[in-house]
Scaffold this motif. Structure first.
Motif, short mmCIF file in Angstrom:
data_model
loop_
_atom_site.label_atom_id
_atom_site.label_comp_id
_atom_site.label_asym_id
_atom_site.label_seq_id
_atom_site.Cartn_x
_atom_site.Cartn_y
_atom_site.Cartn_z
N LEU A 63 1.03 -1.26 -0.15
CA LEU A 63 0.01 -0.05 -0.03
C LEU A 63 0.93 1.19 0.01
O LEU A 63 0.50 2.38 -0.46
N ALA A 64 2.20 1.47 0.46
CA ALA A 64 3.06 2.35 0.65
C ALA A 64 3.49 2.57 -0.57
O ALA A 64 3.82 3.55 -1.45
N GLU A 65 4.15 1.30 -1.59
CA GLU A 65 4.53 1.34 -2.73
C GLU A 65 3.33 1.16 -3.66
O GLU A 65 3.34 0.16 -4.29
N ARG A 66 2.44 2.15 -3.76
CA ARG A 66 1.32 1.94 -4.52
C ARG A 66 1.36 1.42 -6.14
O ARG A 66 0.46 0.73 -6.44
N LYS A 67 2.47 1.93 -6.61
CA LYS A 67 2.48 1.75 -8.20
C LYS A 67 2.89 0.36 -8.35
O LYS A 67 2.24 -0.35 -9.28
N LEU A 68 3.58 -0.41 -7.46
CA LEU A 68 3.88 -1.82 -7.66
C LEU A 68 2.56 -2.42 -7.28
O LEU A 68 2.38 -3.69 -8.07
N LEU A 69 1.81 -2.32 -6.30
CA LEU A 69 0.55 -2.95 -6.01
C LEU A 69 -0.41 -2.85 -7.35
O LEU A 69 -0.88 -3.91 -7.64
N GLU A 70 -0.50 -1.70 -7.89
CA GLU A 70 -1.60 -1.43 -8.77
C GLU A 70 -1.10 -2.11 -10.08
O GLU A 70 -1.99 -2.87 -10.71
N THR A 71 0.11 -2.27 -10.36
CA THR A 71 0.57 -3.05 -11.54
C THR A 71 0.22 -4.39 -11.55
O THR A 71 -0.22 -5.18 -12.32
N GLN A 72 0.74 -5.07 -10.34
CA GLN A 72 0.08 -6.53 -10.02
C GLN A 72 -1.20 -6.76 -10.17
O GLN A 72 -1.77 -7.75 -10.84
N LEU A 73 -2.15 -5.92 -9.32
CA LEU A 73 -3.39 -5.98 -9.42
C LEU A 73 -4.08 -5.72 -10.70
O LEU A 73 -4.93 -6.58 -11.06
N GLN A 74 -3.67 -5.06 -11.66
CA GLN A 74 -4.01 -4.75 -13.07
C GLN A 74 -3.81 -6.23 -13.80
O GLN A 74 -4.64 -6.80 -14.63
N ALA A 75 -2.76 -6.70 -13.39
CA ALA A 75 -2.19 -8.01 -14.11
C ALA A 75 -3.19 -9.12 -13.63
O ALA A 75 -3.49 -10.08 -14.44
N ILE A 76 -3.41 -9.28 -12.52
CA ILE A 76 -4.24 -10.37 -11.72
C ILE A 76 -5.58 -10.26 -12.51
O ILE A 76 -6.41 -11.29 -12.75
N ALA A 77 -6.24 -8.84 -12.36
CA ALA A 77 -7.42 -8.54 -13.15
C ALA A 77 -7.61 -9.11 -14.38
O ALA A 77 -8.58 -9.65 -14.68
N HIS A 78 -6.71 -9.12 -15.19
CA HIS A 78 -6.70 -9.15 -16.52
C HIS A 78 -6.67 -10.80 -16.74
O HIS A 78 -7.61 -11.48 -17.51
N ALA A 79 -5.81 -11.17 -15.91
CA ALA A 79 -5.75 -12.77 -16.23
C ALA A 79 -7.10 -13.59 -15.67
O ALA A 79 -7.25 -14.60 -15.92
N ALA A 80 -7.54 -12.84 -14.71
CA ALA A 80 -8.93 -13.51 -13.99
C ALA A 80 -10.13 -13.53 -14.93
O ALA A 80 -11.14 -13.98 -14.69
N GLN A 81 -10.16 -12.58 -16.04
CA GLN A 81 -11.27 -12.79 -16.76
C GLN A 81 -11.47 -13.90 -17.70
O GLN A 81 -10.56 -14.43 -18.54
N GLY A 82 -12.60 -14.64 -17.17
CA GLY A 82 -12.98 -15.99 -17.78
C GLY A 82 -12.02 -17.06 -17.23
O GLY A 82 -12.19 -18.32 -17.50
N ARG A 83 -11.48 -16.75 -15.92
CA ARG A 83 -10.55 -17.81 -15.29
C ARG A 83 -10.72 -17.87 -14.07
O ARG A 83 -11.21 -16.72 -13.35
N ASP A 84 -10.55 -18.82 -13.17
CA ASP A 84 -10.79 -18.76 -11.64
C ASP A 84 -9.58 -18.43 -11.07
O ASP A 84 -8.88 -19.11 -10.51
N VAL A 85 -9.27 -17.22 -11.17
CA VAL A 85 -8.09 -16.51 -10.54
C VAL A 85 -8.27 -15.65 -9.31
O VAL A 85 -9.13 -14.93 -9.52
N ARG A 86 -7.82 -16.06 -8.17
CA ARG A 86 -8.21 -15.26 -6.87
C ARG A 86 -6.80 -14.42 -6.26
O ARG A 86 -5.83 -14.93 -6.64
N VAL A 87 -7.35 -13.57 -5.83
CA VAL A 87 -6.29 -12.59 -5.03
C VAL A 87 -5.92 -13.05 -3.50
O VAL A 87 -6.95 -12.84 -2.84
N LEU A 88 -4.83 -13.03 -3.10
CA LEU A 88 -4.65 -13.28 -1.67
C LEU A 88 -3.63 -12.23 -1.09
O LEU A 88 -2.50 -12.28 -1.66
#
Length: 233
Positions: A63-88
């Motif tokens: 949360l402090a290194e926000r750009k790093l988190l946003e980059t990974q979450l966008q990649a996860i969100a993209h991969a999750a479309q049509g797939r059972d991908v979850r975030v931990l």
């Protein structure tokens, strides 16, 4: 900087999609980067030196290194479309940090034009999280107990100190009570709970976890193979 971020997202998307597709419909749980303390990526160390964020761990670091988190979450969100991908999310402390992470995930889904928001899970690894279980379980669809860090912080003993190995044990009554407390709270909310860490691969301790109500164990493939052999024997 923006071009580098796009490349970082694309590289992660490719990896996440390959893993998810290889699972043939089984769920893929991706833990966000668990940086901080001694685990600092070289590219961040070079840019920030001895920044204050080095005193943070897990989700708070992200949360402090926000750009790093946003980059990974966008990649996860993209991969999750049509797939059972979850975030931990790792090292969750309470409802506030988990809520901010969930909001960042929602924004990430919108940015990639997605319609499917990945399920959110929280790792319970600190005494603070024990006192915030209700708030965490309101936001999380599942929880994972990180026994390595939970034991370390519960007992105030560093897990990598060789001379204190006898003091650092997941079998300590306080740690077992903490695990039981988490399992009970998760079951009351009908949230799946898993245990991850080296101890999950110990057949004897796995039996104890089952007795405490745990039904999912997370470990490396090599550890899982060894455990299967022990149970078979």
């Amino acid at each position: 900087m923006k071009r580098r971020s796009v490349r970082a997202i694309a590289a992660q998307v490719e990896i996440y999609e390959q893993v998810a597709d290889a699972l043939n419909g089984r769920p893929l749980v991706i833990r966000t980067f668990d940086f901080g303390d001694e685990k600092v990526p070289l590219f961040l160390a070079a840019e920030r030196g001895n920044a204050v964020t080095w005193g943070l761990r897990g989700l708070q670091f992200s949360l402090a290194e926000r750009k790093l988190l946003e980059t990974q979450l966008q990649a996860i969100a993209h991969a999750a479309q049509g797939r059972d991908v979850r975030v931990l999310f790792p090292m969750v402390v309470g409802g506030d940090d988990l809520r901010r992470a969930c909001e960042a995930l929602t924004v990430a889904v919108k940015r990639v034009g997605g319609k499917q928001r990945p399920q959110v899970g929280a790792m319970v690894e600190t005494p603070a999280a024990l006192f915030s279980l209700e708030e965490i379980l309101e936001l999380a669809a599942f929880v994972a107990i990180g026994t390595n860090d939970l034991t370390q912080y519960m007992l105030a003993v560093h897990r990598d100190a060789p001379d204190l190995a006898s003091e650092y044990t997941v079998h300590h009554p306080s740690v077992l009570r903490a695990i039981r407390q988490i399992v009970t709270a998760a079951q009351a909310r009908r949230r799946p709970v898993s245990v991850c860490g080296e101890d999950a691969a110990d057949p004897a301790f796995a039996c104890l976890l089952v007795g405490l109500g745990v039904r999912e164990l997370s470990m490396s493939p090599l550890e899982a193979t060894a455990s299967e052999r022990c149970f078979a024997a």
